[in-house]
Design a protein around this motif. Structure first.
Motif, PDB file in Angstrom:
ATOM      1  N   ASN A 131       0.815  -1.227   0.000  1.00 40.27           N
ATOM      2  CA  ASN A 131       0.000   0.000   0.000  1.00 40.27           C
ATOM      3  C   ASN A 131       0.844   1.271   0.000  1.00 40.27           C
ATOM      4  OD1 ASN A 131      -2.442  -1.477   0.025  1.00 40.27           O
ATOM      5  ND2 ASN A 131      -2.354  -1.641   2.262  1.00 40.27           N
ATOM      6  N   LYS A 132       2.126   1.128  -0.305  1.00 42.65           N
ATOM      7  CA  LYS A 132       3.007   2.280  -0.403  1.00 42.65           C
ATOM      8  C   LYS A 132       3.553   2.381  -1.830  1.00 42.65           C
ATOM      9  CE  LYS A 132       4.449   1.981   4.435  1.00 42.65           C
ATOM     10  NZ  LYS A 132       5.607   1.855   5.365  1.00 42.65           N
ATOM     11  N   PRO A 133       3.893   3.587  -2.277  1.00 45.75           N
ATOM     12  CA  PRO A 133       4.473   3.718  -3.630  1.00 45.75           C
ATOM     13  C   PRO A 133       5.856   3.078  -3.682  1.00 45.75           C
ATOM     14  CG  PRO A 133       4.562   5.795  -2.450  1.00 45.75           C
ATOM     15  CD  PRO A 133       3.742   4.882  -1.598  1.00 45.75           C
ATOM     16  N   LEU A 134       6.297   2.774  -4.895  1.00 44.81           N
ATOM     17  CA  LEU A 134       7.624   2.188  -5.067  1.00 44.81           C
ATOM     18  C   LEU A 134       8.686   3.110  -4.481  1.00 44.81           C
ATOM     19  CD1 LEU A 134       7.596   0.800  -8.743  1.00 44.81           C
ATOM     20  CD2 LEU A 134       7.727  -0.536  -6.628  1.00 44.81           C
ATOM     21  N   PRO A 176      14.846 -15.528  -3.841  1.00 49.32           N
ATOM     22  CA  PRO A 176      14.221 -14.428  -4.590  1.00 49.32           C
ATOM     23  C   PRO A 176      13.088 -13.763  -3.802  1.00 49.32           C
ATOM     24  CG  PRO A 176      13.405 -16.526  -5.399  1.00 49.32           C
ATOM     25  CD  PRO A 176      14.496 -16.856  -4.406  1.00 49.32           C
ATOM     26  N   TRP A 177      12.798 -12.531  -4.162  1.00 50.85           N
ATOM     27  CA  TRP A 177      11.752 -11.740  -3.485  1.00 50.85           C
ATOM     28  C   TRP A 177      10.971 -10.985  -4.550  1.00 50.85           C
ATOM     29  CZ3 TRP A 177      10.152 -11.526   1.509  1.00 50.85           C
ATOM     30  CH2 TRP A 177       9.372 -10.455   1.915  1.00 50.85           C
ATOM     31  N   LEU A 178       9.666 -11.253  -4.608  1.00 53.50           N
ATOM     32  CA  LEU A 178       8.805 -10.630  -5.609  1.00 53.50           C
ATOM     33  C   LEU A 178       8.043  -9.455  -5.010  1.00 53.50           C
ATOM     34  CD1 LEU A 178       7.316 -13.790  -7.369  1.00 53.50           C
ATOM     35  CD2 LEU A 178       9.092 -12.270  -8.236  1.00 53.50           C
ATOM     36  N   VAL A 179       7.933  -8.377  -5.800  1.00 54.45           N
ATOM     37  CA  VAL A 179       7.167  -7.195  -5.441  1.00 54.45           C
ATOM     38  C   VAL A 179       6.256  -6.850  -6.613  1.00 54.45           C
ATOM     39  CG1 VAL A 179       7.275  -4.741  -4.844  1.00 54.45           C
ATOM     40  CG2 VAL A 179       8.999  -6.318  -3.937  1.00 54.45           C
ATOM     41  N   LEU A 180       4.961  -6.660  -6.341  1.00 52.48           N
ATOM     42  CA  LEU A 180       3.986  -6.376  -7.402  1.00 52.48           C
ATOM     43  C   LEU A 180       3.269  -5.059  -7.098  1.00 52.48           C
ATOM     44  CD1 LEU A 180       2.455  -7.398  -9.965  1.00 52.48           C
ATOM     45  CD2 LEU A 180       0.805  -8.454  -8.386  1.00 52.48           C
ATOM     46  N   THR A 181       3.087  -4.240  -8.144  1.00 49.24           N
ATOM     47  CA  THR A 181       2.376  -2.970  -7.977  1.00 49.24           C
ATOM     48  C   THR A 181       1.088  -2.964  -8.799  1.00 49.24           C
ATOM     49  OG1 THR A 181       3.220  -1.700  -9.860  1.00 49.24           O
ATOM     50  CG2 THR A 181       4.662  -1.901  -7.928  1.00 49.24           C
ATOM     51  N   ASP A 182       0.253  -1.964  -8.537  1.00 49.33           N
ATOM     52  CA  ASP A 182      -0.879  -1.712  -9.420  1.00 49.33           C
ATOM     53  C   ASP A 182      -0.420  -0.784 -10.547  1.00 49.33           C
ATOM     54  OD1 ASP A 182      -0.732   0.848  -8.357  1.00 49.33           O
ATOM     55  OD2 ASP A 182      -2.496   0.621  -7.086  1.00 49.33           O
ATOM     56  N   ASN A 196      -0.762   2.271 -10.874  1.00 45.34           N
ATOM     57  CA  ASN A 196      -0.277   3.552 -10.362  1.00 45.34           C
ATOM     58  C   ASN A 196       1.043   3.387  -9.603  1.00 45.34           C
ATOM     59  OD1 ASN A 196      -2.578   5.074 -11.266  1.00 45.34           O
ATOM     60  ND2 ASN A 196      -3.739   4.177  -9.565  1.00 45.34           N
ATOM     61  N   HIS A 197       1.574   2.183  -9.646  1.00 43.99           N
ATOM     62  CA  HIS A 197       2.862   1.839  -9.043  1.00 43.99           C
ATOM     63  C   HIS A 197       2.850   1.937  -7.514  1.00 43.99           C
ATOM     64  CE1 HIS A 197       4.657   3.059 -13.179  1.00 43.99           C
ATOM     65  NE2 HIS A 197       3.980   1.915 -13.228  1.00 43.99           N
ATOM     66  N   VAL A 198       1.697   1.587  -6.961  1.00 46.22           N
ATOM     67  CA  VAL A 198       1.557   1.385  -5.517  1.00 46.22           C
ATOM     68  C   VAL A 198       1.671  -0.119  -5.267  1.00 46.22           C
ATOM     69  CG1 VAL A 198       0.030   1.551  -3.513  1.00 46.22           C
ATOM     70  CG2 VAL A 198       0.141   3.420  -5.181  1.00 46.22           C
ATOM     71  N   ILE A 199       2.489  -0.498  -4.305  1.00 49.96           N
ATOM     72  CA  ILE A 199       2.758  -1.922  -4.059  1.00 49.96           C
ATOM     73  C   ILE A 199       1.520  -2.605  -3.494  1.00 49.96           C
ATOM     74  CG2 ILE A 199       4.146  -3.545  -2.706  1.00 49.96           C
ATOM     75  CD1 ILE A 199       6.450  -1.540  -2.920  1.00 49.96           C
ATOM     76  N   ASN A 226      15.688  -1.135   2.407  1.00 52.08           N
ATOM     77  CA  ASN A 226      14.749  -0.097   1.980  1.00 52.08           C
ATOM     78  C   ASN A 226      13.622  -0.660   1.127  1.00 52.08           C
ATOM     79  OD1 ASN A 226      16.238   1.843   3.313  1.00 52.08           O
ATOM     80  ND2 ASN A 226      17.367   2.494   1.487  1.00 52.08           N
ATOM     81  N   TRP A 227      13.912  -1.774   0.439  1.00 53.22           N
ATOM     82  CA  TRP A 227      12.895  -2.423  -0.390  1.00 53.22           C
ATOM     83  C   TRP A 227      12.195  -3.564   0.365  1.00 53.22           C
ATOM     84  CZ3 TRP A 227      11.041  -1.458  -5.309  1.00 53.22           C
ATOM     85  CH2 TRP A 227      11.654  -0.415  -6.009  1.00 53.22           C
ATOM     86  N   SER A 228      12.492  -3.702   1.647  1.00 52.55           N
ATOM     87  CA  SER A 228      11.857  -4.710   2.506  1.00 52.55           C
ATOM     88  C   SER A 228      12.146  -6.139   2.048  1.00 52.55           C
ATOM     89  CB  SER A 228      10.331  -4.496   2.567  1.00 52.55           C
ATOM     90  OG  SER A 228       9.760  -5.270   3.579  1.00 52.55           O
ATOM     91  N   VAL A 229      13.309  -6.340   1.410  1.00 50.81           N
ATOM     92  CA  VAL A 229      13.679  -7.666   0.914  1.00 50.81           C
ATOM     93  C   VAL A 229      14.203  -8.505   2.081  1.00 50.81           C
ATOM     94  CG1 VAL A 229      15.188  -8.958  -0.633  1.00 50.81           C
ATOM     95  CG2 VAL A 229      14.197  -6.776  -1.373  1.00 50.81           C
ATOM     96  N   ARG A 230      13.527  -9.604   2.379  1.00 48.61           N
ATOM     97  CA  ARG A 230      13.916 -10.461   3.496  1.00 48.61           C
ATOM     98  C   ARG A 230      14.701 -11.686   3.052  1.00 48.61           C
ATOM     99  NH1 ARG A 230       9.323  -7.813   4.642  1.00 48.61           N
ATOM    100  NH2 ARG A 230       8.863  -7.197   6.793  1.00 48.61           N
ATOM    101  N   VAL A 231      14.334 -12.262   1.911  1.00 47.26           N
ATOM    102  CA  VAL A 231      15.030 -13.422   1.348  1.00 47.26           C
ATOM    103  C   VAL A 231      15.118 -13.220  -0.153  1.00 47.26           C
ATOM    104  CG1 VAL A 231      14.241 -15.031   3.144  1.00 47.26           C
ATOM    105  CG2 VAL A 231      12.869 -14.735   1.066  1.00 47.26           C
TER     106      VAL A 231
END
Length: 471
Positions: free
Chosen positions: A342-345, A444-450, A452-455, A437-442
């Motif tokens: 729910n936060k922007p990239l 591979p780590w996938l991040v998906l946005t809408d 409007n580029h909100v995660i 800063n990107w909240s990467v814990r392990v």
């Protein structure tokens, strides 16, 4: 950690056990430990004999005939190292909990007891196989072997010369989050490099790795979930020749040589274990290196902890690596980064990538943080490549961000070899902070946005991608 071992009996029957090593510790109350008649403020760790569980059963073929000389093995302490089925196909073995934890005052109840979870049975000559999940409430099993799959492959060097002395290993992908059961696969390889791996279970994804003295390593992957027949031709395993070296010196920030520092070389495709130590002059030489870019990591533990890193090319000499205290090279970060949902990239600080804004306008973005040296990362990207059409139909742009120190040439070489069509970038400095800063814990780590580029989602598996795209 998974412990595993596989053995082949005279009849070609293999039974492989995968066992979780967990913790059993009996701690006295803090402050009550006794040493030489004196009380210590440190808790004394008393390791008891682990609990034992007896597993019995019988192995048969599809006609109901017993299979004798089936080997049941496992490689953890306090269990039967080897159990063989008798002439009636019967077996009996003991499992136990491994004692692996010391120096802690946490109670045993903090650690759930976990025993043998899975057993694989293979009859190579007849191409029969079976898989058994062991139930905590069941101790007696009847195992029926059924037709398996045959993998055919080749292993040779970059000049096309077969490598009969190569060592093969077989890995079974057990989940989408990186759990892999891997074990050595003794296999006859002819002079041209041809081999067969028989009695493979259907319904799994596999990776097959090859290595040899004087060569690097190579892995290929395949899937038996949707096979048309009982035979799969693997991609060739081409091993790079390891005939180069790198050499240099390790010094501190005052340009003084560092004695007995440990040097590690790590890059996908290189020999699996490459390490050495510096001499009294701080000098080192790493031999049997394959051509290409290499990451060198330096560690010195006593009397002071020092670390260093360098990216070099095989064949380089006169390398100078300056080490310093980890506290000076890394900024402290919180153990648990904050979720970005729910936060922007975030800003792409410390990330090098050619990603024009117009390519992602009004489109969803799927970002994969990965490491080429890790099999789960490579496999996930290969699986994503198979879904290009679906991603395009859903208006999704895929962006790959590499997270460890490696040259762009090495990344492009691998992505070209496997026909990876996605935009690729990499972190170029301050790796830990950037991933935090990107909240990467392990990885591979996938991040998906809408659009409007909100995660909208992070840290999910590839099997959850369809569901996340619907959100």
């Amino acid at each position: 950690m998974w412990a595993r071992r596989g053995f082949v009996g005279n009849s070609g029957v293999v039974i492989v056990l995968f066992i979780l090593n967990v913790l059993v510790i009996n701690s006295r109350p803090a402050g009550s430990s006794v040493s030489s008649g004196r009380t210590s403020s440190r808790a004394l760790q008393v390791m008891e004999e682990p609990p034992v569980r007896i597993i019995t059963g019988i192995v048969k073929d599809e006609k109901g005939q017993p299979v004798k000389d089936a080997f049941i093995t496992a490689s953890i302490p306090y269990i039967d190292k080897e159990t063989v089925t008798d002439s009636e196909g019967k077996f009996r073995f003991r499992t136990a909990i491994s004692l692996v934890q010391t120096g802690t005052t946490r109670s045993p109840s903090s650690f759930p007891l976990q025993e043998v979870k899975r057993m694989f049975v293979r009859q190579k000559e007849r191409n029969l196989a079976a898989e058994v999940e062991l139930d905590d409430k069941k101790d007696d099993y009847e195992i029926t072997l059924r037709p398996g799959v045959v993998f055919s492959g080749m292993v040779f060097d970059v000049n096309g010369v077969g490598i009969p002395k190569a060592n093969l290993s077989l890995g079974i992908w057990m989940s989408d989050r990186g759990n892999i059961c891997a074990f050595e696969e003794p296999t006859k390889i002819d002079s041209k490099g041809n081999f067969e791996i028989r009695a493979i279970l259907q319904g799994h994804r596999y990776f097959i790795s090859a290595s040899a003295d004087g060569y690097g390593e190579k892995s290929v992957q395949t899937n038996t979930n949707e096979i048309i027949n009982e035979h799969i031709n693997l991609e060739p395993l081409v091993l790079n020749i390891a005939n180069l070296s790198v050499s240099g010196v390790v010094v501190d920030q005052n340009d003084q040589p560092i004695f007995n520092a440990r040097i590690f070389a790590s890059v996908y495709g290189q020999p699996s274990i490459q390490q050495t130590r510096t001499n009294a002059k701080g000098e080192f030489t790493l031999e049997k290196i394959c051509a290409g870019q290499i990451s060198l990591d330096v560690r010195k533990e006593v009397p002071q902890s020092l670390v260093g890193r360098a990216s070099v090319k095989a064949g380089d000499t006169g390398i100078k690596i300056v080490v310093s205290s980890p506290n000076l090279t890394r900024r402290p970060v919180s153990r648990q980064p904050v979720s970005l949902v729910n936060k922007p990239l975030p800003a792409f600080d410390n990330i090098y990538v050619n990603f024009p804004a117009e390519q992602s306008k009004d489109k969803r973005v799927l970002i994969c943080f990965w490491d080429i040296e890790q099999w789960p990362s490579r496999n996930l990207i290969i699986e994503l490549t198979k879904q290009v059409q679906k991603l395009t139909e859903n208006n999704v742009v895929v962006l790959l961000i590499h997270t460890s120190e490696i040259s762009q040439d090495e990344i492009e070489k691998w992505t070209k070899e496997y026909n990876i069509p996605f935009i690729s970038g990499r972190i170029i400095r301050d790796y830990d902070r950037t991933m935090f800063n990107w909240s990467v814990r392990v990885r591979p780590w996938l991040v998906l946005t809408d659009k409007n580029h909100v995660i909208t989602a992070e840290g999910f598996s590839i099997n959850e991608l369809d569901e996340k795209l619907k959100d």
